[in-house]
Enzyme design. Structure first.
Site, PDB file in Angstrom:
ATOM      1  N   CYS A  39      39.066  35.676  44.457  1.00 48.19           N
ATOM      2  CA  CYS A  39      40.317  36.281  44.014  1.00 48.19           C
ATOM      3  C   CYS A  39      40.866  37.335  44.963  1.00 48.19           C
ATOM      4  CB  CYS A  39      40.149  36.872  42.615  1.00 48.19           C
ATOM      5  SG  CYS A  39      39.761  35.611  41.375  1.00 48.19           S
ATOM      6  N   HIS A  97      44.655  45.344  40.616  1.00 48.83           N
ATOM      7  CA  HIS A  97      44.161  44.005  40.314  1.00 48.83           C
ATOM      8  C   HIS A  97      44.361  43.736  38.826  1.00 48.83           C
ATOM      9  CE1 HIS A  97      41.808  40.372  40.914  1.00 48.83           C
ATOM     10  NE2 HIS A  97      41.046  40.701  39.882  1.00 48.83           N
ATOM     11  N   GLU A 100      37.996  49.362  38.087  1.00 47.02           N
ATOM     12  CA  GLU A 100      39.131  49.672  38.944  1.00 47.02           C
ATOM     13  C   GLU A 100      39.650  51.088  38.697  1.00 47.02           C
ATOM     14  OE1 GLU A 100      43.066  47.190  40.385  1.00 47.02           O
ATOM     15  OE2 GLU A 100      41.971  46.576  38.601  1.00 47.02           O
ATOM     16  N   LYS A 159      49.694  41.001  36.432  1.00 48.73           N
ATOM     17  CA  LYS A 159      49.018  39.900  35.729  1.00 48.73           C
ATOM     18  C   LYS A 159      49.363  39.902  34.245  1.00 48.73           C
ATOM     19  CE  LYS A 159      45.052  39.546  38.887  1.00 48.73           C
ATOM     20  NZ  LYS A 159      45.348  40.673  39.793  1.00 48.73           N
ATOM     21  N   HIS A 214      46.810  35.349  36.118  1.00 49.17           N
ATOM     22  CA  HIS A 214      45.901  35.512  37.257  1.00 49.17           C
ATOM     23  C   HIS A 214      45.769  34.180  37.995  1.00 49.17           C
ATOM     24  CE1 HIS A 214      42.781  36.626  39.845  1.00 49.17           C
ATOM     25  NE2 HIS A 214      41.877  37.094  39.007  1.00 49.17           N
ATOM     26  N   PHE A 217      35.168  37.457  42.385  1.00 48.38           N
ATOM     27  CA  PHE A 217      33.805  37.006  42.166  1.00 48.38           C
ATOM     28  C   PHE A 217      33.069  36.953  43.506  1.00 48.38           C
ATOM     29  CE2 PHE A 217      34.564  34.400  38.023  1.00 48.38           C
ATOM     30  CZ  PHE A 217      34.753  35.581  37.335  1.00 48.38           C
TER      31      PHE A 217
END
Length: 422
Positions: free
Chosen positions: A169, A309, A320, A341, A346, A405
């Site tokens: 991502c 994010h 975050e 998002k 996403h 990830f």
């Protein structure tokens, strides 16, 4: 050589947005484009909502041969590349092509075509024995992600370095960061860079179902993505793409190009910890932010807006928030933070580039887009997340970040090039 790198062209396809103007209209008005999955029957799945793009390849100018040859994600990338080059007004011709490159990011590459071909070969999963006579002649292209970057290179006539970046991502940030580095070091003069992903397929949806990463707010798709909200319970899967034209600042100015922003700094780190888990202190993301700010010659107090994010999972948003506090110090509490998002979902590897596009448009319009669907305060997420309504604010320095990830944490600092570096 250490040339300054700027972005002069944007091409984007995202849920609810065919182009940068539609994207900005959607985001600045706080509208959501997430809905119940329509590409297939989602009833058997735990999460049944997504951010789908209303994309018509023929209407976008792709020929029947191109449509047959290219995976949906590749189609997105090619269309966005054409749009970005047109937006930049740059002349790409055979004389300059050896100094033009491509850097394309994707998390799941040709997932759409691979699943379609599997269904044909296996008779929809009813047989283990498959015959090559049913195999698509373009299966090689679908199996080898670099073919996606090659298609973009053919489209724009790039004969310089061509790279495929797949860091989950953070791919959309990392691909643009790589492109900027090539220009900065003098290897190329122009890069077409960004990312694309079209992961809304049964297999991908099932994979995220299995690890319970996606939301279960199936009865309210428009409000299912809730970054930083106390009721968040997972992200909304989406598709999309965004590509850019990057070039040397001096060259862009000499040709009178419209400059969206300078890529002031970029850094990426890995937590070397867990495939999907995140440490609560946000140390690795904070380190990426620190290095990116140093490269840009900016202090934490210079950051006017953080494009987060903000996936909407419990652990990401806590992680975050901690990273912003760690890297920006007290200024974190004075800085608007938002996650798009909440509105477009996403799109895995593509979202980092869509968020770069958003950051550029926020700088262009001096408006911070909101975090939609934010209603319930989470005590562990206690920053200014610009709830639900966009905010007018001068934005000369924007920090945009990604988390992926594998433990990847990336940060990019975009600055207004008229301002001298400290």
């Amino acid at each position: 050589m250490n040339r300054r790198v700027v972005i002069t062209g944007i091409g984007v396809r995202a849920p609810g947005a065919l182009g940068r103007r539609q994207l900005w209209d959607l985001l600045s008005n706080g509208r959501t484009a997430t809905r119940r999955i329509s590409f297939f029957d989602p009833t058997p799945f735990r999460s049944q909502v997504a951010g789908e793009v209303d994309f018509d390849a023929a209407a976008e100018g792709l020929s029947p041969r191109e449509i047959r040859r290219m995976d949906r994600a590749t189609q997105f990338a090619v269309v966005c590349a054409r749009e970005a080059v047109a937006d930049s007004g740059i002349a790409l011709d055979p004389a300059t092509s050896p100094r033009v490159g491509v850097s394309l990011g994707s998390a799941v590459a040709a997932a759409t075509s691979l699943e379609e071909e599997y269904l044909v070969l296996s008779d929809s999963g009813r047989t283990w024995e498959v015959s090559p006579e049913h195999l698509s002649p373009y299966m090689f292209d679908h199996m080898v992600p670099s073919c996606m970057a090659a298609e973009v290179a053919w489209t724009v006539g790039a004969e310089g370095p061509v790279a495929m970046v797949s860091d989950g991502c953070t791919s959309g940030l990392d691909a643009v960061g790589h492109a900027a580095a090539l220009i900065r070091e003098g290897s190329v003069d122009v890069m077409v860079a960004g990312a694309t992903d079209t992961p809304i397929t049964p297999i991908v949806v099932a994979c995220f179902d299995a690890i319970k990463a996606t939301t279960t707010y199936n009865d309210d798709p428009a409000h299912a993505s809730r970054p930083f909200d106390g009721t968040r319970n997972g992200f909304v899967l989406a598709e999309g793409a965004a590509l850019f034209v990057l070039e040397d600042l001096a060259a862009a100015r000499s040709r009178g190009a419209h400059i969206y922003a300078e890529v002031g700094g970029f850094a990426t780190r890995c937590n070397a910890y867990h495939m999907t888990g995140l440490k609560s202190d946000g140390r690795e993301m904070a380190e990426a932010i620190r290095v990116a700010l140093d490269q840009a010659g900016r202090n934490p107090s210079d950051v006017d807006y953080v494009n987060a994010h903000g996936s909407g999972t419990k652990q990401n948003d806590r992680h975050e928030t901690a990273a912003f506090k760690r890297s920006l110090g007290p200024h974190a509490y004075r800085t608007p933070v938002s996650s798009i998002k909440s509105m477009v979902g996403h799109s895995l590897g593509a979202i980092g580039s869509v968020e770069i596009a958003t950051s550029l448009l926020a700088m262009e319009h001096h408006v911070v887009p909101p975090t939609a669907n934010y209603e319930v305060v989470d005590p562990e997420c206690d920053l200014d997340y610009v709830p639900n309504v966009a905010r007018e604010q001068r934005t000369d320095t924007v920090l945009t970040v990604g988390s992926g990830f594998g433990g990847f944490q990336s940060a990019m600092v975009l600055t207004r090039p008229g301002r001298a570096r400290s």
